[in-house]
Design a protein around this motif. Sequence first.
Motif, PDB file in Angstrom:
ATOM      1  N   PRO A  53       0.804  -1.220   0.000  1.00 45.92           N
ATOM      2  CA  PRO A  53       0.000   0.000   0.000  1.00 45.92           C
ATOM      3  C   PRO A  53       0.843   1.279   0.000  1.00 45.92           C
ATOM      4  O   PRO A  53       1.962   1.290   0.511  1.00 45.92           O
ATOM      5  N   SER A  54       0.280   2.329  -0.550  1.00 49.92           N
ATOM      6  CA  SER A  54       0.943   3.637  -0.556  1.00 49.92           C
ATOM      7  C   SER A  54      -0.087   4.716  -0.859  1.00 49.92           C
ATOM      8  O   SER A  54      -1.008   4.493  -1.651  1.00 49.92           O
ATOM      9  N   THR A  55       0.090   5.868  -0.234  1.00 45.96           N
ATOM     10  CA  THR A  55      -0.664   7.058  -0.644  1.00 45.96           C
ATOM     11  C   THR A  55       0.302   8.058  -1.274  1.00 45.96           C
ATOM     12  O   THR A  55       0.211   8.407  -2.447  1.00 45.96           O
ATOM     13  N   ARG A  56       1.274   8.521  -0.475  1.00 47.91           N
ATOM     14  CA  ARG A  56       2.150   9.602  -0.904  1.00 47.91           C
ATOM     15  C   ARG A  56       3.093   9.220  -2.050  1.00 47.91           C
ATOM     16  O   ARG A  56       3.206   9.937  -3.035  1.00 47.91           O
ATOM     17  N   THR A  57       3.794   8.110  -1.888  1.00 49.37           N
ATOM     18  CA  THR A  57       4.864   7.814  -2.856  1.00 49.37           C
ATOM     19  C   THR A  57       4.267   7.618  -4.242  1.00 49.37           C
ATOM     20  O   THR A  57       4.688   8.258  -5.213  1.00 49.37           O
ATOM     21  N   ARG A  58       3.260   6.762  -4.326  1.00 53.70           N
ATOM     22  CA  ARG A  58       2.708   6.474  -5.656  1.00 53.70           C
ATOM     23  C   ARG A  58       2.021   7.715  -6.250  1.00 53.70           C
ATOM     24  O   ARG A  58       2.283   8.096  -7.398  1.00 53.70           O
ATOM     25  N   VAL A 106       8.972   1.187  -8.274  1.00 54.11           N
ATOM     26  CA  VAL A 106       8.587  -0.126  -7.744  1.00 54.11           C
ATOM     27  C   VAL A 106       8.556  -0.094  -6.222  1.00 54.11           C
ATOM     28  O   VAL A 106       9.517   0.368  -5.583  1.00 54.11           O
ATOM     29  N   ARG A 107       7.465  -0.551  -5.643  1.00 55.48           N
ATOM     30  CA  ARG A 107       7.392  -0.801  -4.194  1.00 55.48           C
ATOM     31  C   ARG A 107       7.092  -2.281  -4.009  1.00 55.48           C
ATOM     32  O   ARG A 107       6.217  -2.829  -4.681  1.00 55.48           O
ATOM     33  N   HIS A 108       7.839  -2.903  -3.079  1.00 60.64           N
ATOM     34  CA  HIS A 108       7.756  -4.354  -2.950  1.00 60.64           C
ATOM     35  C   HIS A 108       8.020  -4.733  -1.490  1.00 60.64           C
ATOM     36  O   HIS A 108       8.831  -4.086  -0.823  1.00 60.64           O
ATOM     37  N   GLU A 134      15.415   0.109   1.994  1.00 60.54           N
ATOM     38  CA  GLU A 134      15.630   1.547   1.731  1.00 60.54           C
ATOM     39  C   GLU A 134      14.397   2.179   1.098  1.00 60.54           C
ATOM     40  O   GLU A 134      13.563   1.486   0.488  1.00 60.54           O
ATOM     41  N   HIS A 135      14.335   3.484   1.227  1.00 65.24           N
ATOM     42  CA  HIS A 135      13.270   4.283   0.596  1.00 65.24           C
ATOM     43  C   HIS A 135      13.919   5.619   0.187  1.00 65.24           C
ATOM     44  O   HIS A 135      13.720   6.649   0.821  1.00 65.24           O
ATOM     45  N   PRO A 136      14.751   5.564  -0.875  1.00 66.89           N
ATOM     46  CA  PRO A 136      15.607   6.721  -1.152  1.00 66.89           C
ATOM     47  C   PRO A 136      14.868   7.982  -1.575  1.00 66.89           C
ATOM     48  O   PRO A 136      15.354   9.093  -1.309  1.00 66.89           O
ATOM     49  N   HIS A 294       8.201  13.618   9.892  1.00 72.40           N
ATOM     50  CA  HIS A 294       7.610  12.266   9.893  1.00 72.40           C
ATOM     51  C   HIS A 294       7.381  11.932   8.419  1.00 72.40           C
ATOM     52  O   HIS A 294       6.873  12.771   7.669  1.00 72.40           O
ATOM     53  N   PRO A 295       7.745  10.724   7.987  1.00 75.45           N
ATOM     54  CA  PRO A 295       7.531  10.411   6.568  1.00 75.45           C
ATOM     55  C   PRO A 295       6.046  10.226   6.244  1.00 75.45           C
ATOM     56  O   PRO A 295       5.674  10.251   5.073  1.00 75.45           O
ATOM     57  N   LEU A 296       5.216  10.002   7.283  1.00 74.90           N
ATOM     58  CA  LEU A 296       3.796   9.680   7.135  1.00 74.90           C
ATOM     59  C   LEU A 296       3.667   8.334   6.419  1.00 74.90           C
ATOM     60  O   LEU A 296       4.542   7.991   5.637  1.00 74.90           O
ATOM     61  N   PRO A 297       2.682   7.533   6.616  1.00 75.85           N
ATOM     62  CA  PRO A 297       1.492   7.860   7.389  1.00 75.85           C
ATOM     63  C   PRO A 297       1.738   7.867   8.896  1.00 75.85           C
ATOM     64  O   PRO A 297       2.509   7.052   9.394  1.00 75.85           O
TER      65      PRO A 297
HETATM   66  N1   CP Z   1       6.110   8.076   3.184  1.00 80.17           N
HETATM   67  C1   CP Z   1       5.533   7.098   2.453  1.00 80.17           C
HETATM   68  O1   CP Z   1       6.220   6.256   1.885  1.00 80.17           O
HETATM   69  O2   CP Z   1       4.178   7.147   2.412  1.00 80.17           O
HETATM   70  P1   CP Z   1       3.259   6.113   1.609  1.00 80.17           P
HETATM   71  O3   CP Z   1       3.442   4.747   2.246  1.00 80.17           O
HETATM   72  O4   CP Z   1       1.867   6.637   1.770  1.00 80.17           O
HETATM   73  O5   CP Z   1       3.725   6.099   0.192  1.00 80.17           O
END
Ligand code: CP
Length: 447
Positions: A53-58, A106-108, A134-136, A294-297
Amino acid sequence: MLEHGKRDLVSIEDLSTAEILELFHHADEFRGNLRAWSELCRGAIMATLFFEPSTRTRLSFESAMLRLGGGVITAADEKSTSRAKGESLADTVRVVGGSYADILVVRHPEDGAARVAARYARVPVINGGDGAHEHPTQTLCDLYTLWKEKGRLEGLEVVLCGDLRYSRTIHSFCYALARFGANIVTMPYPGFELPDYVLHRLRRDFGVQTAAASVADLPGIAGSSNAAAYLTASKPHQLALFTNLTNIEVNRIDAIYMTRAQRERHSGEETKNYPRLSRSTLGAAAAKDARIMHPLPRVDEIDYDVDDDPRSVYFRQAELGVPMRMALMAFLLGRIQLRATRPGTSSVSPGIAAGAGLRCSNERCITNNEGVRYLTRDFRLREAEAPPVLSCAYCEREIEARFVGHAQDRVVHRYNSAEARRIQPQHRVYFESEAQAQAAGFACREG
Ligand code: CP
């Protein structure tokens, strides 16, 4: 495995310090008028392949590409892709990267997955988060925010708080902070300290020195953590300081970076007294000029009434993600050029078949999961002696090799024996144990 002359962003280390700073300036330019760039990437297509799942990154990547005038195709849910039928990541990116899309994000869930995607795709791959590794691009947003807020990164005092063990944003952020000369104070929730492989890398690759730390009263977070540590890039005056002091007192904080408990990666660990940042935390004298990040969520580790405090910048981090990702994609697609040079060639050894005797010790590594079907194990020699240390080329987890064999005569010896030392580097095969060597068909000799 395929090899391509392209730039990927798998680790924050794939960009040089000068490149990152130049990208900040491009992000500033894009941010000046987000709607003025719709010709820059016209004709380009980005695919987002998100198996978590993702909101911000995607959505920020998709917004960024649309603002650049490109197109977007997306797989936002693994159940909607052929991964649900058993297709490998390698096959997916081979198909999607090329005639379908010019760049992949890609998120995995598996550590090291982004490196696999980068190796198999013909087009640039951006790591949108791979397991706990990592999450560069989150780090690019975090650094950009901090740089804009404070005007510099060098010498900043940054407190990292919460789940430092499983937070991929923390791991990328640490490497970057160390490289930019910021000082790091770790305040983990007990049991969720920085992993050893991250600490080793900070020490080995960035010369970071570690000391115990005490932080001026931070209600809500200080009480939950009695294991603060101070990590600082080694500079002459700091080395001198460290010989005289065993405990660093931190009285000025430039940023408090809070993270949520990464429960999706836990195996039932207790998080009942997880730190919580409140208005009273911000009342600490040391936090007077701190930025709350905070990177959120967010789940419940920052009280909602902190949002209105001018020091809170976590929504700004998310907002700056769009121009930052516009700059990154325009660069990787060759639509803007950077004057800065790329990172130097790594000093670590190239992949060694010699590591073929080893198995990555990280059960969440892609080599121990879907990659069992098709990946050749790949290790880098990090330290040659006492005992040799190798790291997985995918997830970077380290292994101590206590036995060294000869690839041709298939005899194995203890790493510190005269026989082991006589084996030429190109003939060495490393093992963690005698049993592992025997299972690979090597005979063991004393000495
Ligand atoms: N910061 C971050 O990666 O948020 P998402 O999981 O919503 O993409």
